[in-house]
Design a protein around this motif. Structure first.
Motif, mmCIF file in Angstrom:
data_model
loop_
_atom_site.group_PDB
_atom_site.id
_atom_site.type_symbol
_atom_site.label_atom_id
_atom_site.label_comp_id
_atom_site.label_asym_id
_atom_site.label_seq_id
_atom_site.Cartn_x
_atom_site.Cartn_y
_atom_site.Cartn_z
ATOM 1 N N ARG A 107 9.231 -26.978 -1.148
ATOM 2 C CA ARG A 107 9.823 -26.620 -0.040
ATOM 3 C C ARG A 107 8.980 -26.314 1.254
ATOM 4 N NH1 ARG A 107 13.392 -21.521 -0.670
ATOM 5 N NH2 ARG A 107 14.068 -22.316 1.283
ATOM 6 N N VAL A 108 7.856 -26.087 1.115
ATOM 7 C CA VAL A 108 6.886 -25.571 1.766
ATOM 8 C C VAL A 108 5.455 -26.235 1.641
ATOM 9 C CG1 VAL A 108 7.780 -23.405 2.651
ATOM 10 C CG2 VAL A 108 6.035 -23.583 0.871
ATOM 11 N N GLU A 109 4.647 -26.398 2.794
ATOM 12 C CA GLU A 109 3.365 -26.775 2.707
ATOM 13 C C GLU A 109 2.513 -25.205 3.322
ATOM 14 O OE1 GLU A 109 -0.031 -29.446 4.939
ATOM 15 O OE2 GLU A 109 2.183 -30.018 5.076
ATOM 16 N N VAL A 110 1.464 -24.934 2.350
ATOM 17 C CA VAL A 110 0.865 -23.578 2.847
ATOM 18 C C VAL A 110 -0.305 -24.281 3.535
ATOM 19 C CG1 VAL A 110 -0.433 -21.778 1.791
ATOM 20 C CG2 VAL A 110 1.711 -22.604 0.794
ATOM 21 N N MET A 111 -0.105 -23.859 4.782
ATOM 22 C CA MET A 111 -1.127 -24.275 5.811
ATOM 23 C C MET A 111 -2.382 -23.204 5.842
ATOM 24 S SD MET A 111 0.317 -26.988 7.037
ATOM 25 C CE MET A 111 -0.375 -27.474 8.436
ATOM 26 N N TRP A 112 -2.215 -21.958 5.572
ATOM 27 C CA TRP A 112 -3.242 -20.850 5.548
ATOM 28 C C TRP A 112 -2.636 -19.704 4.900
ATOM 29 C CZ3 TRP A 112 -3.567 -16.228 8.647
ATOM 30 C CH2 TRP A 112 -4.953 -15.738 8.853
ATOM 31 N N TYR A 113 -3.252 -19.111 3.922
ATOM 32 C CA TYR A 113 -3.140 -17.715 3.276
ATOM 33 C C TYR A 113 -4.521 -17.010 3.255
ATOM 34 C CZ TYR A 113 -1.093 -14.202 0.452
ATOM 35 O OH TYR A 113 -0.419 -12.991 0.144
ATOM 36 N N HIS A 114 -4.447 -15.799 4.023
ATOM 37 C CA HIS A 114 -5.679 -15.130 4.079
ATOM 38 C C HIS A 114 -5.585 -13.641 4.119
ATOM 39 C CE1 HIS A 114 -10.070 -14.512 4.903
ATOM 40 N NE2 HIS A 114 -9.767 -13.779 5.890
ATOM 41 N N GLU A 115 -6.462 -13.125 3.157
ATOM 42 C CA GLU A 115 -6.284 -11.569 3.185
ATOM 43 C C GLU A 115 -7.294 -10.988 4.209
ATOM 44 O OE1 GLU A 115 -8.071 -8.575 -0.032
ATOM 45 O OE2 GLU A 115 -6.449 -9.770 -0.896
ATOM 46 N N MET A 116 -6.711 -10.579 5.173
ATOM 47 C CA MET A 116 -7.349 -10.115 6.262
ATOM 48 C C MET A 116 -8.087 -8.741 6.259
ATOM 49 S SD MET A 116 -4.343 -11.740 8.873
ATOM 50 C CE MET A 116 -5.321 -11.678 10.299
ATOM 51 N N ASP A 117 -7.435 -8.027 5.606
ATOM 52 C CA ASP A 117 -8.107 -6.698 5.247
ATOM 53 C C ASP A 117 -7.604 -6.258 3.933
ATOM 54 O OD1 ASP A 117 -8.870 -3.998 5.238
ATOM 55 O OD2 ASP A 117 -8.165 -3.486 7.455
ATOM 56 N N PRO A 118 -8.916 -6.074 3.120
ATOM 57 C CA PRO A 118 -8.658 -5.837 1.848
ATOM 58 C C PRO A 118 -8.004 -4.627 1.253
ATOM 59 C CG PRO A 118 -10.849 -5.601 2.211
ATOM 60 C CD PRO A 118 -10.146 -6.291 3.458
ATOM 61 N N ASP A 119 -8.095 -3.443 2.302
ATOM 62 C CA ASP A 119 -7.432 -2.178 1.727
ATOM 63 C C ASP A 119 -7.043 -1.411 2.989
ATOM 64 O OD1 ASP A 119 -7.084 -0.050 -0.023
ATOM 65 O OD2 ASP A 119 -9.080 0.258 -0.373
ATOM 66 N N VAL A 120 -5.733 -1.193 2.988
ATOM 67 C CA VAL A 120 -5.495 -0.437 4.168
ATOM 68 C C VAL A 120 -4.348 0.558 3.736
ATOM 69 C CG1 VAL A 120 -5.586 -2.408 5.922
ATOM 70 C CG2 VAL A 120 -3.411 -1.840 4.613
ATOM 71 N N TRP A 121 -4.058 1.613 4.247
ATOM 72 C CA TRP A 121 -3.123 2.658 3.818
ATOM 73 C C TRP A 121 -3.463 3.149 2.488
ATOM 74 C CZ3 TRP A 121 0.898 4.142 7.192
ATOM 75 C CH2 TRP A 121 1.296 3.400 8.080
ATOM 76 N N GLY A 122 -4.854 3.538 2.344
ATOM 77 C CA GLY A 122 -5.324 4.054 1.102
ATOM 78 C C GLY A 122 -4.514 5.270 0.661
ATOM 79 N N HIS A 123 -4.200 6.063 1.481
ATOM 80 C CA HIS A 123 -3.563 7.348 1.366
ATOM 81 C C HIS A 123 -2.401 7.039 0.574
ATOM 82 C CE1 HIS A 123 -2.314 6.373 5.458
ATOM 83 N NE2 HIS A 123 -1.196 7.158 4.963
ATOM 84 N N GLU A 124 -1.851 6.052 0.964
ATOM 85 C CA GLU A 124 -0.383 5.764 0.420
ATOM 86 C C GLU A 124 -0.516 5.417 -1.025
ATOM 87 O OE1 GLU A 124 2.798 5.427 1.826
ATOM 88 O OE2 GLU A 124 1.888 6.300 3.739
ATOM 89 N N ILE A 125 -1.262 4.719 -1.509
ATOM 90 C CA ILE A 125 -1.303 4.714 -3.036
ATOM 91 C C ILE A 125 -1.613 5.688 -4.016
ATOM 92 C CG2 ILE A 125 -2.164 2.056 -2.470
ATOM 93 C CD1 ILE A 125 -4.635 2.507 -3.669
ATOM 94 N N LEU A 126 -1.763 7.070 -3.180
ATOM 95 C CA LEU A 126 -1.792 7.830 -4.168
ATOM 96 C C LEU A 126 -0.255 8.378 -4.296
ATOM 97 C CD1 LEU A 126 -4.742 10.066 -1.983
ATOM 98 C CD2 LEU A 126 -4.584 8.613 -3.857
ATOM 99 N N ARG A 127 0.607 8.028 -3.707
ATOM 100 C CA ARG A 127 2.021 8.307 -4.130
ATOM 101 C C ARG A 127 2.352 7.826 -5.697
ATOM 102 N NH1 ARG A 127 4.873 6.237 1.014
ATOM 103 N NH2 ARG A 127 6.441 5.778 -0.677
ATOM 104 N N ASP A 128 3.432 8.605 -6.189
ATOM 105 C CA ASP A 128 3.752 8.162 -7.520
ATOM 106 C C ASP A 128 4.356 6.511 -7.460
ATOM 107 O OD1 ASP A 128 3.020 10.512 -8.614
ATOM 108 O OD2 ASP A 128 5.030 11.297 -8.589
ATOM 109 N N ASP A 129 5.234 6.204 -6.433
ATOM 110 C CA ASP A 129 5.685 5.113 -6.047
ATOM 111 C C ASP A 129 4.625 3.834 -6.140
ATOM 112 O OD1 ASP A 129 5.440 6.064 -3.787
ATOM 113 O OD2 ASP A 129 7.572 5.389 -3.180
ATOM 114 N N TYR A 130 3.373 4.314 -6.050
ATOM 115 C CA TYR A 130 2.460 3.095 -5.924
ATOM 116 C C TYR A 130 1.504 3.317 -7.269
ATOM 117 C CZ TYR A 130 2.985 1.769 -1.146
ATOM 118 O OH TYR A 130 3.498 1.452 0.305
#
Length: 146
Positions: A107-130
């Protein structure tokens, strides 16, 4: 300081893109197009609509926009997606998995896929739903519809 300036410019550009992007969530609003640029929210359910990325660890809205955009892109059209992804235990990137499944389906051609920032919203992952999440990464991708 450079990040702050870049963020300001990005926010202005994003606002303009979001005004157009959310039109794709309304069926039959737009006809086929050659380009979609989007920066949907990606935080797991919050009480702030502007930051709620929906289900699938905050990826739901990105996936819906991606599906709607691909339905409306003309052949050879491009989708530019800038969003966050909850990287799951073992380093699994569910967005990357879904995008490369689309590629494998032809269905698609992947022209580019890049992890631009490996770790944002660090405080969010302390929540139970993470609980199943190692980190939240910012990714960018460019897809070309076949």
């Amino acid at each position: 300081q450079g990040k702050t300036k870049t963020l300001g410019n990005f926010v202005k550009a994003t606002f303009a893109a979001l005004c157009q992007t959310y039109g794709f969530l309304t069926p039959d609003l737009w006809k086929q197009t050659a380009l979609v640029i989007t920066n949907p929210p990606y935080v797991i359910s919050t009480n702030k609509t502007y930051s709620d990325g929906g289900d699938e660890q905050g990826l739901g809205l990105s996936l819906r926009i991606m599906k709607e955009a691909l339905d409306r892109l003309s052949a050879g059209g491009h989708l530019v997606l800038y969003t966050g992804v909850a990287i799951l235990e073992g380093g699994r990137d569910p967005l990357r998995e879904k995008i490369f499944k689309l590629k494998d389906e032809g269905r698609v051609e992947v022209m580019w896929y890049h992890e631009m920032d490996p770790d944002v919203w660090g405080h969010e992952i302390l929540r139970d739903d993470y609980a199943q999440v190692e980190r939240v990464a910012v990714v960018g991708t460019v897809l070309k519809k076949k």
